[in-house]
Design a protein around this motif. Sequence first.
Motif, short mmCIF file in Angstrom:
data_model
loop_
_atom_site.label_atom_id
_atom_site.label_comp_id
_atom_site.label_asym_id
_atom_site.label_seq_id
_atom_site.Cartn_x
_atom_site.Cartn_y
_atom_site.Cartn_z
N THR A 1 0.83 -1.21 0.00
CA THR A 1 0.00 0.00 0.00
C THR A 1 0.86 1.25 0.00
O THR A 1 0.54 2.24 -0.70
CB THR A 1 -0.95 0.05 1.21
N GLU A 2 1.95 1.24 0.76
CA GLU A 2 2.81 2.43 0.83
C GLU A 2 3.47 2.69 -0.53
O GLU A 2 3.48 3.83 -1.03
CB GLU A 2 3.88 2.25 1.91
N VAL A 3 4.03 1.65 -1.12
CA VAL A 3 4.72 1.81 -2.40
C VAL A 3 3.75 2.21 -3.50
O VAL A 3 4.00 3.13 -4.29
CB VAL A 3 5.47 0.51 -2.77
N ALA A 4 2.61 1.52 -3.56
CA ALA A 4 1.64 1.78 -4.62
C ALA A 4 1.03 3.18 -4.50
O ALA A 4 0.80 3.86 -5.51
CB ALA A 4 0.53 0.73 -4.59
N ALA A 5 0.78 3.63 -3.28
CA ALA A 5 0.19 4.95 -3.08
C ALA A 5 1.13 6.05 -3.55
O ALA A 5 0.72 6.97 -4.28
CB ALA A 5 -0.16 5.15 -1.61
N VAL A 6 2.40 5.97 -3.15
CA VAL A 6 3.37 6.99 -3.54
C VAL A 6 3.62 6.96 -5.05
O VAL A 6 3.62 8.00 -5.71
CB VAL A 6 4.69 6.79 -2.76
N ALA A 7 3.80 5.76 -5.60
CA ALA A 7 4.07 5.63 -7.03
C ALA A 7 2.87 6.09 -7.86
O ALA A 7 3.04 6.77 -8.88
CB ALA A 7 4.41 4.18 -7.37
N GLY A 8 1.66 5.75 -7.42
CA GLY A 8 0.47 6.12 -8.18
C GLY A 8 0.32 7.63 -8.31
O GLY A 8 0.15 8.15 -9.41
N VAL A 9 0.40 8.34 -7.19
CA VAL A 9 0.25 9.80 -7.22
C VAL A 9 1.36 10.44 -8.05
O VAL A 9 1.11 11.37 -8.83
CB VAL A 9 0.23 10.37 -5.80
N ALA A 10 2.58 9.95 -7.90
CA ALA A 10 3.70 10.52 -8.66
C ALA A 10 3.51 10.34 -10.16
O ALA A 10 3.81 11.23 -10.95
CB ALA A 10 5.01 9.88 -8.20
N ALA B 1 -5.75 -0.37 -4.09
CA ALA B 1 -7.09 -0.72 -3.61
C ALA B 1 -7.17 -2.19 -3.19
O ALA B 1 -7.77 -2.52 -2.16
CB ALA B 1 -8.13 -0.41 -4.68
N LEU B 2 -6.58 -3.07 -3.99
CA LEU B 2 -6.59 -4.50 -3.66
C LEU B 2 -5.80 -4.77 -2.37
O LEU B 2 -6.23 -5.57 -1.53
CB LEU B 2 -6.00 -5.30 -4.82
N ALA B 3 -4.67 -4.09 -2.21
CA ALA B 3 -3.85 -4.30 -1.01
C ALA B 3 -4.55 -3.76 0.22
O ALA B 3 -4.49 -4.36 1.30
CB ALA B 3 -2.49 -3.63 -1.19
N VAL B 4 -5.23 -2.62 0.09
CA VAL B 4 -5.97 -2.05 1.22
C VAL B 4 -7.05 -3.03 1.68
O VAL B 4 -7.19 -3.31 2.88
CB VAL B 4 -6.61 -0.70 0.80
N ALA B 5 -7.83 -3.56 0.75
CA ALA B 5 -8.85 -4.53 1.11
C ALA B 5 -8.22 -5.80 1.68
O ALA B 5 -8.74 -6.39 2.64
CB ALA B 5 -9.70 -4.87 -0.11
N GLY B 6 -7.09 -6.19 1.11
CA GLY B 6 -6.42 -7.42 1.55
C GLY B 6 -5.94 -7.38 2.98
O GLY B 6 -5.97 -8.39 3.68
N THR B 7 -5.49 -6.21 3.44
CA THR B 7 -5.02 -6.13 4.84
C THR B 7 -6.15 -6.44 5.80
O THR B 7 -5.96 -7.15 6.79
CB THR B 7 -4.44 -4.74 5.14
N PRO C 1 2.79 10.26 10.95
CA PRO C 1 2.59 9.22 11.96
C PRO C 1 1.91 7.96 11.42
O PRO C 1 2.27 6.84 11.80
CB PRO C 1 1.73 9.91 13.02
N VAL C 2 0.93 8.12 10.52
CA VAL C 2 0.26 6.96 9.93
C VAL C 2 1.23 6.20 9.02
O VAL C 2 1.24 4.96 9.01
CB VAL C 2 -1.00 7.39 9.14
N PHE C 3 2.04 6.94 8.27
CA PHE C 3 3.06 6.31 7.43
C PHE C 3 4.02 5.49 8.29
O PHE C 3 4.32 4.33 7.98
CB PHE C 3 3.82 7.39 6.66
N ALA C 4 4.48 6.09 9.40
CA ALA C 4 5.39 5.38 10.31
C ALA C 4 4.70 4.18 10.96
O ALA C 4 5.31 3.12 11.15
CB ALA C 4 5.92 6.34 11.38
#
Length: 229
Positions: A18-27, A59-65, A204-207
């Motif tokens: 989720t962290e990698v996909a979120a940053v890469a997607g917006v960029a 989205a898939l990773a968010v639901a998967g967690t 803080p949420v990222f950490a």
Amino acid sequence: MNADRRNGMAAGVLFLVTEVAAVAGVALYRPVLDGTDYVLGAGADGRVLLGALCEVVLALAVAGTGVMLFPVLRRRHEGIALGYVCARLLEAVVIVLGLVAVLAVVTLRRDAAAAPSDAGASSYAVAARALVAVHDWTFLLGPNLILGVNTLLLALLLHRAGVVPRTITALGLVGGPLICASAVAVWFGLYGQLSGPGAAAALPVFAWELSLAGWLLLRGFRGAADGAR
């Protein structure tokens, strides 16, 4: 390796995704957010489509967690665990809605290139700005406001169960309400979504997600077999 350990490791991997996909997607799809300039310009469809694909993965990773953690968390407090899964699924749905808006802007750019007049192209630009506004609101609701709610739910449940260190859950207990408050501030126009204050509120949420992912991958849940601390 028991089922709880496997689920914990899978959730840890998905949190990292989720962290990698979120940053890469917006960029990658950032050009779309320029609205008019993107639709009436040369465009960068390949880059934007790759960014959109990252959003699908997100989205898939968010639901998967939520799905991976539910079998373990339900033994601690089934109501909160179910609430976390629902909030995580809702976040994924909102992300997909924003993704549809981004893809619609790509379609508009392609149609605008064949527009017979400047007036026709202008109407595409207006539509693009509206779709970008839809994306901006879904970005505020999903990866900010709803993310804050599900962060707080998960951190509260893990804190009460004592299955991960309290130093990790403290990040979620602080970060969840903080990013929610930041989302409300953006909602009322106090500052922008991608501003310095907005980024600081998200740290803080990222950490929290990174530290929780690392713990689940390396150590798993403490007392996962019986629900003890």
